[in-house]
Write an enzyme that holds these catalytic residues in place. Structure first.
Site, PDB file in Angstrom:
ATOM      1  N   LYS A  35      70.917  23.903  -2.106  1.00  0.00           N
ATOM      2  CA  LYS A  35      70.776  22.445  -2.220  1.00  0.00           C
ATOM      3  C   LYS A  35      71.852  21.739  -1.396  1.00  0.00           C
ATOM      4  CE  LYS A  35      71.179  22.578  -6.743  1.00  0.00           C
ATOM      5  NZ  LYS A  35      71.352  24.034  -6.999  1.00  0.00           N
ATOM      6  N   ARG A 110      69.112  17.336 -14.511  1.00  0.00           N
ATOM      7  CA  ARG A 110      69.066  18.766 -14.820  1.00  0.00           C
ATOM      8  C   ARG A 110      68.530  19.041 -16.212  1.00  0.00           C
ATOM      9  NH1 ARG A 110      73.588  20.554 -11.211  1.00  0.00           N
ATOM     10  NH2 ARG A 110      73.685  22.784 -11.407  1.00  0.00           N
ATOM     11  N   ARG A 152      79.592  33.167  -1.264  1.00  0.00           N
ATOM     12  CA  ARG A 152      79.860  31.761  -0.909  1.00  0.00           C
ATOM     13  C   ARG A 152      81.372  31.481  -0.946  1.00  0.00           C
ATOM     14  NH1 ARG A 152      77.239  26.979  -4.147  1.00  0.00           N
ATOM     15  NH2 ARG A 152      77.985  28.189  -5.913  1.00  0.00           N
ATOM     16  N   ARG A 185      84.507  29.315  -5.782  1.00  0.00           N
ATOM     17  CA  ARG A 185      84.511  28.416  -6.941  1.00  0.00           C
ATOM     18  C   ARG A 185      84.771  29.190  -8.226  1.00  0.00           C
ATOM     19  NH1 ARG A 185      79.168  24.787  -6.224  1.00  0.00           N
ATOM     20  NH2 ARG A 185      78.938  25.456  -8.374  1.00  0.00           N
ATOM     21  N   ARG A 196      74.560  30.067 -15.653  1.00  0.00           N
ATOM     22  CA  ARG A 196      74.006  28.939 -14.879  1.00  0.00           C
ATOM     23  C   ARG A 196      72.521  29.176 -14.606  1.00  0.00           C
ATOM     24  NH1 ARG A 196      78.205  29.198 -10.248  1.00  0.00           N
ATOM     25  NH2 ARG A 196      76.852  27.742  -9.154  1.00  0.00           N
TER      26      ARG A 196
HETATM   27  P1  AP5 Z   1      74.649  26.198  -1.608  1.00  0.00           P
HETATM   28  O1  AP5 Z   1      74.083  25.257  -0.612  1.00  0.00           O
HETATM   29  O2  AP5 Z   1      76.101  26.074  -1.953  1.00  0.00           O
HETATM   30  O3  AP5 Z   1      73.759  26.203  -2.947  1.00  0.00           O
HETATM   31  P2  AP5 Z   1      73.577  25.105  -4.085  1.00  0.00           P
HETATM   32  O4  AP5 Z   1      72.134  25.110  -4.442  1.00  0.00           O
HETATM   33  O5  AP5 Z   1      74.186  23.804  -3.670  1.00  0.00           O
HETATM   34  O6  AP5 Z   1      74.399  25.840  -5.216  1.00  0.00           O
HETATM   35  P3  AP5 Z   1      75.417  25.329  -6.317  1.00  0.00           P
HETATM   36  O7  AP5 Z   1      76.026  26.577  -6.905  1.00  0.00           O
HETATM   37  O8  AP5 Z   1      76.373  24.313  -5.788  1.00  0.00           O
HETATM   38  O9  AP5 Z   1      74.458  24.689  -7.328  1.00  0.00           O
HETATM   39  P4  AP5 Z   1      74.683  24.521  -8.815  1.00  0.00           P
HETATM   40  O10 AP5 Z   1      73.485  23.743  -9.140  1.00  0.00           O
HETATM   41  O11 AP5 Z   1      74.895  25.749  -9.612  1.00  0.00           O
HETATM   42  O12 AP5 Z   1      76.126  23.860  -8.894  1.00  0.00           O
HETATM   43  P5  AP5 Z   1      76.611  22.365  -9.022  1.00  0.00           P
HETATM   44  O13 AP5 Z   1      77.785  22.218  -8.157  1.00  0.00           O
HETATM   45  O14 AP5 Z   1      75.489  21.401  -8.890  1.00  0.00           O
HETATM   46  O15 AP5 Z   1      74.350  27.678  -1.098  1.00  0.00           O
HETATM   47  C1  AP5 Z   1      74.828  28.809  -1.801  1.00  0.00           C
HETATM   48  C2  AP5 Z   1      75.271  29.897  -0.814  1.00  0.00           C
HETATM   49  O16 AP5 Z   1      74.129  30.373  -0.132  1.00  0.00           O
HETATM   50  C3  AP5 Z   1      76.231  29.400   0.272  1.00  0.00           C
HETATM   51  O17 AP5 Z   1      77.150  30.410   0.561  1.00  0.00           O
HETATM   52  C4  AP5 Z   1      75.325  29.122   1.479  1.00  0.00           C
HETATM   53  O18 AP5 Z   1      76.013  29.285   2.715  1.00  0.00           O
HETATM   54  C5  AP5 Z   1      74.251  30.180   1.276  1.00  0.00           C
HETATM   55  N1  AP5 Z   1      72.915  29.768   1.751  1.00  0.00           N
HETATM   56  C6  AP5 Z   1      72.363  28.539   1.673  1.00  0.00           C
HETATM   57  N2  AP5 Z   1      71.115  28.556   2.186  1.00  0.00           N
HETATM   58  C7  AP5 Z   1      70.891  29.841   2.591  1.00  0.00           C
HETATM   59  C8  AP5 Z   1      69.798  30.512   3.190  1.00  0.00           C
HETATM   60  N3  AP5 Z   1      68.659  29.856   3.507  1.00  0.00           N
HETATM   61  N4  AP5 Z   1      69.901  31.833   3.434  1.00  0.00           N
HETATM   62  C9  AP5 Z   1      71.052  32.513   3.133  1.00  0.00           C
HETATM   63  N5  AP5 Z   1      72.127  31.934   2.574  1.00  0.00           N
HETATM   64  C10 AP5 Z   1      72.050  30.625   2.307  1.00  0.00           C
HETATM   65  O19 AP5 Z   1      77.037  22.317 -10.571  1.00  0.00           O
HETATM   66  C11 AP5 Z   1      78.177  23.018 -11.037  1.00  0.00           C
HETATM   67  C12 AP5 Z   1      78.348  22.760 -12.532  1.00  0.00           C
HETATM   68  O20 AP5 Z   1      78.555  21.344 -12.782  1.00  0.00           O
HETATM   69  C13 AP5 Z   1      77.143  23.114 -13.439  1.00  0.00           C
HETATM   70  O21 AP5 Z   1      77.129  24.477 -13.780  1.00  0.00           O
HETATM   71  C14 AP5 Z   1      77.405  22.189 -14.635  1.00  0.00           C
HETATM   72  O22 AP5 Z   1      78.406  22.704 -15.490  1.00  0.00           O
HETATM   73  C15 AP5 Z   1      77.937  20.920 -13.991  1.00  0.00           C
HETATM   74  N6  AP5 Z   1      76.858  19.947 -13.686  1.00  0.00           N
HETATM   75  C16 AP5 Z   1      76.500  19.482 -12.442  1.00  0.00           C
HETATM   76  N7  AP5 Z   1      75.491  18.613 -12.540  1.00  0.00           N
HETATM   77  C17 AP5 Z   1      75.190  18.517 -13.861  1.00  0.00           C
HETATM   78  C18 AP5 Z   1      74.218  17.789 -14.578  1.00  0.00           C
HETATM   79  N8  AP5 Z   1      73.342  16.973 -13.969  1.00  0.00           N
HETATM   80  N9  AP5 Z   1      74.171  17.935 -15.916  1.00  0.00           N
HETATM   81  C19 AP5 Z   1      75.031  18.743 -16.568  1.00  0.00           C
HETATM   82  N10 AP5 Z   1      75.985  19.484 -15.944  1.00  0.00           N
HETATM   83  C20 AP5 Z   1      76.053  19.365 -14.594  1.00  0.00           C
END
Ligand code: AP5
Length: 238
Positions: A35, A110, A152, A185, A196
């Protein structure tokens, strides 16, 4: 890319941006689906504010704000933070004048509670996306997620995302953009990743169903090279 900043990259081939006057885009997908990676490109094409709840929360933890202190434990263990904490933070942003012409949301909503809350501002269209709402779900199987997340690394200052195998920095563990040392992270350990993923299946997939029923959901295969995934996204939005 900052979580809240408005950026204009001026890419000349921003064809989508020209063809759509308003876009409220929600990116859905499991942890590590790409994402944030795809959002960087979307922000280049659309001159819209980008709000990533994970980035906003991590900044709050780093700054030791009240929000950060409350969120840290949930985040580190891989649980979602309580709805009331995150809703207030995000709603005030998308209800601001900055987001009047649209926005890109990453990581929100979410849960169904969050989706219904967002619905009070956007998404009440009668199934035709008349208010510019599009929901894009990246589909990536769980086993690919674990590999992606374990390799990552991200920049703690500018938020740039790397992958040690498929998208490494030019200099080992150093951000190409600002020279900061890259980090893994705290919630990218195996136990937290499992939680997660479980939270995604249990709490976030119903959100996809919610938008599917409104005919606003577009599913995109998130497996393959980043450029190829982006092409699929462009196609699904056009
Ligand atoms: P990346 O682009 O970093 O993936 P992402 O989908 O952004 O993953 P996140 O881990 O950031 O998502 P998340 O939803 O778990 O975390 P968030 O920060 O929102 O890509 C991942 C890796 O793959 C990278 O190394 C990249 O280079 C590689 N990659 C990308 N595309 C690729 C491809 N096509 N092929 C190969 N490799 C590829 O949330 C963190 C925490 O915050 C949650 O756990 C929760 O506690 C809290 N939180 C956030 N939002 C909320 C909410 N709305 N409600 C409640 N809690 C929340």
């Amino acid at each position: 890319m900052t979580a809240t900043g408005r950026r204009r990259f001026g890419r000349e081939d921003a064809t989508l941006a020209r063809s759509m006057s308003e876009l409220n885009l929600i990116l859905l997908g499991p942890p590590g689906a790409g994402k944030g990676t795809q959002a960087e490109r979307l922000v280049e094409d659309f001159d819209l504010p980008y709000y990533a709840t994970g980035d906003i929360l991590r900044a709050a933890v780093k700054d030791e704000t009240e929000l950060g202190k409350k969120a840290k434990e949930f985040m580190d263990s891989g649980d979602l933070v309580p709805d009331e904490l995150i809703c207030e933070v995000i709603m005030e942003r998308i209800d601001s004048s900055e987001a009047a012409d649209g926005f890109i949301l990453d990581g929100f909503p979410r849960t169904l509670v969050q989706a219904e809350k967002l619905d009070t501002i956007v998404g009440n269209a009668d199934g035709n996306g008349a208010d510019g709402l599009r929901v894009l779900q990246l589909l990536v199987p769980d086993d690919a997620i674990v590999e992606r997340i374990s390799l990552r690394r991200s920049c703690p200052t500018c938020g740039a995302i790397y992958h040690l195998a498929s998208a490494p920095p030019a200099v080992d563990m150093v951000c190409d953009r600002d020279g900061a040392e890259l980090i893994a992270r705290p919630d990218d350990n195996e136990t937290a990743v499992r939680k997660r993923l479980e939270a995604f299946h249990r709490q976030t997939l119903p959100v996809a169903t919610f938008y599917k029923a409104k005919n606003l959901l577009r599913e995109v295969d998130g497996v393959g090279p980043v450029d190829q995934v982006f092409e699929r996204i462009e196609k699904s939005l056009s």
